[in-house]
Motif scaffolding. Sequence first.
Motif, PDB file in Angstrom:
ATOM      1  N   LYS A 121       0.826  -1.211   0.000  1.00  0.00           N
ATOM      2  CA  LYS A 121       0.000   0.000   0.000  1.00  0.00           C
ATOM      3  C   LYS A 121       0.858   1.257   0.000  1.00  0.00           C
ATOM      4  O   LYS A 121       0.523   2.256  -0.653  1.00  0.00           O
ATOM      5  CB  LYS A 121      -0.925   0.001   1.215  1.00  0.00           C
ATOM      6  CG  LYS A 121      -2.048  -1.020   1.116  1.00  0.00           C
ATOM      7  CD  LYS A 121      -2.911  -1.015   2.365  1.00  0.00           C
ATOM      8  CE  LYS A 121      -4.022  -2.049   2.265  1.00  0.00           C
ATOM      9  NZ  LYS A 121      -4.844  -2.101   3.499  1.00  0.00           N
ATOM     10  N   ARG A 122       1.968   1.229   0.707  1.00  0.00           N
ATOM     11  CA  ARG A 122       2.838   2.419   0.704  1.00  0.00           C
ATOM     12  C   ARG A 122       3.468   2.640  -0.663  1.00  0.00           C
ATOM     13  O   ARG A 122       3.615   3.777  -1.105  1.00  0.00           O
ATOM     14  CB  ARG A 122       3.906   2.284   1.791  1.00  0.00           C
ATOM     15  CG  ARG A 122       3.364   2.540   3.186  1.00  0.00           C
ATOM     16  CD  ARG A 122       4.472   2.737   4.185  1.00  0.00           C
ATOM     17  NE  ARG A 122       5.159   1.492   4.483  1.00  0.00           N
ATOM     18  CZ  ARG A 122       6.369   1.435   5.029  1.00  0.00           C
ATOM     19  NH1 ARG A 122       7.031   2.541   5.311  1.00  0.00           N
ATOM     20  NH2 ARG A 122       6.931   0.264   5.301  1.00  0.00           N
ATOM     21  N   TYR A 123       3.824   1.577  -1.350  1.00  0.00           N
ATOM     22  CA  TYR A 123       4.351   1.725  -2.708  1.00  0.00           C
ATOM     23  C   TYR A 123       3.271   2.264  -3.650  1.00  0.00           C
ATOM     24  O   TYR A 123       3.556   3.060  -4.547  1.00  0.00           O
ATOM     25  CB  TYR A 123       4.887   0.392  -3.227  1.00  0.00           C
ATOM     26  CG  TYR A 123       6.366   0.216  -3.012  1.00  0.00           C
ATOM     27  CD1 TYR A 123       7.292   0.716  -3.932  1.00  0.00           C
ATOM     28  CD2 TYR A 123       6.857  -0.430  -1.883  1.00  0.00           C
ATOM     29  CE1 TYR A 123       8.656   0.565  -3.735  1.00  0.00           C
ATOM     30  CE2 TYR A 123       8.216  -0.589  -1.670  1.00  0.00           C
ATOM     31  CZ  TYR A 123       9.115  -0.092  -2.598  1.00  0.00           C
ATOM     32  OH  TYR A 123      10.458  -0.226  -2.396  1.00  0.00           O
ATOM     33  N   GLU A 124       2.038   1.842  -3.454  1.00  0.00           N
ATOM     34  CA  GLU A 124       0.952   2.342  -4.305  1.00  0.00           C
ATOM     35  C   GLU A 124       0.758   3.845  -4.132  1.00  0.00           C
ATOM     36  O   GLU A 124       0.412   4.547  -5.090  1.00  0.00           O
ATOM     37  CB  GLU A 124      -0.351   1.605  -3.964  1.00  0.00           C
ATOM     38  CG  GLU A 124      -0.372   0.157  -4.425  1.00  0.00           C
ATOM     39  CD  GLU A 124      -1.621  -0.576  -3.959  1.00  0.00           C
ATOM     40  OE1 GLU A 124      -2.431   0.047  -3.223  1.00  0.00           O
ATOM     41  OE2 GLU A 124      -1.783  -1.758  -4.305  1.00  0.00           O
ATOM     42  N   ASP A 128       4.359   4.346  -9.125  1.00  0.00           N
ATOM     43  CA  ASP A 128       3.639   3.374  -9.940  1.00  0.00           C
ATOM     44  C   ASP A 128       4.398   2.050 -10.028  1.00  0.00           C
ATOM     45  O   ASP A 128       3.980   1.141 -10.726  1.00  0.00           O
ATOM     46  CB  ASP A 128       3.383   3.924 -11.353  1.00  0.00           C
ATOM     47  CG  ASP A 128       4.662   4.299 -12.072  1.00  0.00           C
ATOM     48  OD1 ASP A 128       5.756   4.065 -11.509  1.00  0.00           O
ATOM     49  OD2 ASP A 128       4.578   4.830 -13.191  1.00  0.00           O
ATOM     50  N   LYS A 129       5.493   1.944  -9.297  1.00  0.00           N
ATOM     51  CA  LYS A 129       6.213   0.678  -9.222  1.00  0.00           C
ATOM     52  C   LYS A 129       5.622  -0.175  -8.102  1.00  0.00           C
ATOM     53  O   LYS A 129       5.278   0.326  -7.040  1.00  0.00           O
ATOM     54  CB  LYS A 129       7.699   0.922  -8.951  1.00  0.00           C
ATOM     55  CG  LYS A 129       8.422   1.637 -10.092  1.00  0.00           C
ATOM     56  CD  LYS A 129       9.889   1.812  -9.767  1.00  0.00           C
ATOM     57  CE  LYS A 129      10.632   2.484 -10.910  1.00  0.00           C
ATOM     58  NZ  LYS A 129      12.072   2.672 -10.600  1.00  0.00           N
ATOM     59  N   ALA A 130       5.523  -1.470  -8.358  1.00  0.00           N
ATOM     60  CA  ALA A 130       4.939  -2.377  -7.384  1.00  0.00           C
ATOM     61  C   ALA A 130       5.976  -3.391  -6.921  1.00  0.00           C
ATOM     62  O   ALA A 130       6.912  -3.721  -7.655  1.00  0.00           O
ATOM     63  CB  ALA A 130       3.733  -3.102  -7.977  1.00  0.00           C
ATOM     64  N   ILE A 131       5.801  -3.884  -5.705  1.00  0.00           N
ATOM     65  CA  ILE A 131       6.696  -4.925  -5.220  1.00  0.00           C
ATOM     66  C   ILE A 131       6.375  -6.232  -5.945  1.00  0.00           C
ATOM     67  O   ILE A 131       5.252  -6.445  -6.387  1.00  0.00           O
ATOM     68  CB  ILE A 131       6.569  -5.097  -3.690  1.00  0.00           C
ATOM     69  CG1 ILE A 131       5.185  -5.630  -3.317  1.00  0.00           C
ATOM     70  CG2 ILE A 131       6.828  -3.782  -2.975  1.00  0.00           C
ATOM     71  CD1 ILE A 131       5.055  -5.965  -1.841  1.00  0.00           C
TER      72      ILE A 131
END
Length: 339
Positions: free
Chosen positions: A300-303, A307-310
């Motif tokens: 959620k923090r990356y979102e 726009d990069k996702a784990i």
Amino acid sequence: MVAAGITIVSEPSCLSSLSGMAAVADDFSISFLLSVALSYGGFLSESYFDERISWIQYPVRRLVTTCLVYFVYVFCTSFIIIFLYSLLIKERFTPGNIPWKDLVAWTWFPMQVAFVLSFIFISRSFLMEWKKAAIEAEQLKTEQLAQQYQSLKDQLNPHFLFNSLNVLSNLVYENQDTAARFIGQLSRIYRYVLDVQQEELVAVSREAGFAESYLSLQKMRFEDALQYRINVPETAGYLPPLSLQLLLENAIKHNIASSEQPLCIEISAEDGCLMVRNNLQMKTSQPNESAGIGLSNIRKRYELLSDKAIEIGNNDGYFTVRLPVLTRIYDKNSPVAQL
């Protein structure tokens, strides 16, 4: 400019000679006076209604009201100016013989000019209010995202402390010397947790250093049952704070770690990502106190930040998570991300 344009349209022959220009000096004066009055009236009407009727909420009402008030003002003002000009300057009639129909007809041209001016004023007013509303909406969105991001970060502090105290409670009964060293190391690690609590991002080198401290803390408890290797050579960029800690904590919590089956954790830099990998040897029963916020929190923090996702993988007996390394200039224009 408006006065000159009105004069030229009314008397185009005035440009042919100096005498022609002198002959229309009075007409230029009245045109200048009309243009000033019309422009000032348009400015006043827009300023007045800007504070009372919103273009965004009531566009039709604002348009009708503004146009109605402005054209009534233009008609009355033009009529008065033309009346005084014709009576006092041109002496076209006397107070006892006023051509009312002609005076009304003479206001037709100022009304046409007013139509153009009203279009300019209304367009400007609408665009300014639309821009203001867009800025306010963006600010509100920024505040909402910032609050959402902060709430995610606020989960980390008590989560980390809760799990550390659980480990400590077990060590106190098992080995008091180890428990004492654990407390000293925990205090240093918790200082880092407090330091990064208000930061959106931390340098990869700081996160890697914290991961080293965290794993050495766990090493006091597990000894040979836990093995780790960190290989992050001068990696530039940033990560959401405590991302590595959450992944390491999950690995230790959900996998068997014993001298016969040591848990092996590796942290390395690869293709613009930080990779955390551990061998899979899942416990048959999972801890009840698991809050389940680890991977979900990071995702959620990356979102919110980019726009990069784990990336999560479960292959060949290894569980792997790849964390994209971010920069201060993010990949999307997230309000939370602009530092």
